[in-house]
Structures are given as C-alpha cells and as structure tokens.
Write a protein that holds these residues in place. Sequence first.
Motif: not given
Length: 298
Positions: A38-47
């Motif tokens: 998921q991308k939030v305000d330019g930050t990518t979070i990955k599981m």
Amino acid sequence: MFVRRASWSLGVITGMVIAISSPSSAQRRASEHGMVSQKVDGTTIKMEYDRPVARGRDPLFGKVVHWGEKWTPGANASTTFEVDRDVRVNGNPLPKGKYSVWMIPRETEAWTVILHRNARLFHTQRPTETDEQLRFDVKPEQGSHMETLAWYFPVVGPEATTLRMHWGTTVVTMSVDVSSTMAFDSLTADQRARYVGAYRMSGGWGAADIVISDADGTLLATRQNPAPGMHATFALIPAGGEHRFYMGAGDRGRVLEVTTGEVVVFLLDGDRVTAFEVRDSSGKTQWRGDVTKKSRLY
C-alpha cells in the motif's frame, strides 16, 4: 536394431523421470506465498508472507498456534514488513527497512508484536530480544471467519493506513503513520483573512465568480457557477513562499489532498490583495481572479 531401440526408449524414460523430478516443475504448497502493498503519501508499505489455511482446525490459537510462544503470522519463512521511508507503527517510530514480524499470542491478555531486524528467518528460528527493532502490545479482536491467513489494509488515509492480520476469527489491527512528503506552512487567522473575499475570474476556464472563505482554519475557494463536472470548491494549501498556495482538500487546517501541478499566487498592492493568478508548473498564468469585494478586515 533391438539394442538401438532399447537405448532410445531408455533415453525417453530417463528424460521423463528428470522432467517429473525437476525442482523447476510446479509444486502444490500447503501455504501459498502472498504479498500485499500500500502506498500512503509516497511511502510504500509491503507485507510478504506464506498463507496457512485453517482446514477445519479449531481452535487455531491455543492449539495450532501456542499461547505465550513467539509465532510469525504466516508459515514457512518469517513474515516480513517493509517500508521505504521512516514511519510510526502504533505511535512508535520505525526506521525505513525490512523486518521479520513476530507475535506472542495470549489467551486473555494483549498480544505482543515484534519487528526484528533479521528479516531472513524460518518460522522455527524464533529470535531472541537481540536485534529487535520494535516491540509493542495490541489487543486482538474477533471478526468473521477468514479461512486463509490474510494481511490487508482496510482503511487508507492521506497520512496513515490501518494494517490488519486476520486468521480464523482473530483480528490484530495496527496503524501505520507516514512522514508527509511535503511540509505545509500554517497561517494565523489574521493572515488567512487577508485573502478572504470575492473575486471575478477570467482566463482559460472562462468568466466566473470565486468566493474565498475561512472555514475553521482552512481557506476554501468556491466557484459560484461551476461548469458540469468541475469541482465547485477547493482548499488553498500554503505552498511555502509568501502568498503562494496549492489547490487541494483540507479540513480545519489539516491537509487531506493536494495537487502540486499548479500554484495559486496572490498579487498585492502594498499590503492589500488585489488579485490572484493560477500558474502552471512552467510559471505561465492559466487564469486570473480580480478582487470585487474584500474582507471587512482589509
């Protein structure tokens, strides 16, 4: 002839055996590999994780997953959590990087979530407290049955997202807050009042009346006769630099969304605002609004 035919047949059989036993051939796995990001305000979070299936086992927690023991919420290799910018997880600072995820489930008390700097562990290689990056407690909740363990993002906002682990009827929810990719100046009430008023707009979008108001700390520009499909209202988000604003969405001084391709620049005669211009990324004026009625304060 007989020998040659036998040799050819043996070669075919050998080739078939090699093909069947080749490691590159398809294999059925009890816990298939999964990824979600998921991308939030330019930050990518990955599981990234392997997904065990309940398969009628009940209860899952307390029997399949033992109370009080470290468990990676997945199967096979440890589940990993990766971010490409610094974030806050449940309010705790976490530097960018890739971490293995572990939980300590408890029957009646809150569970402990651990993010470990060694991201290459097998599920039986339960880590010690050495090289733990983050540890915090979360109270699990009950939900509908999830047959295959899932990580997902049920809520995504402009500055944060909700991350959830769900297996069986057990749900563990965490928040991930990101560092904004843009810094916005805040304005005092008197500074905002300088721009409040009515403007007559002309240019690329045709003539129109724009009213700028102060709505609980957010400057809102409202078009009085918008064309079909055009947004009637947008927020003016301070863009850095005097009298410069981005167009976006805001609420009580909090930025919800912003578009940086164009900038609104207010023009002044001394201390008095007389007009504004909407300029594109090259600095070219697209349209202009001239004051028709100003705030009583100016």
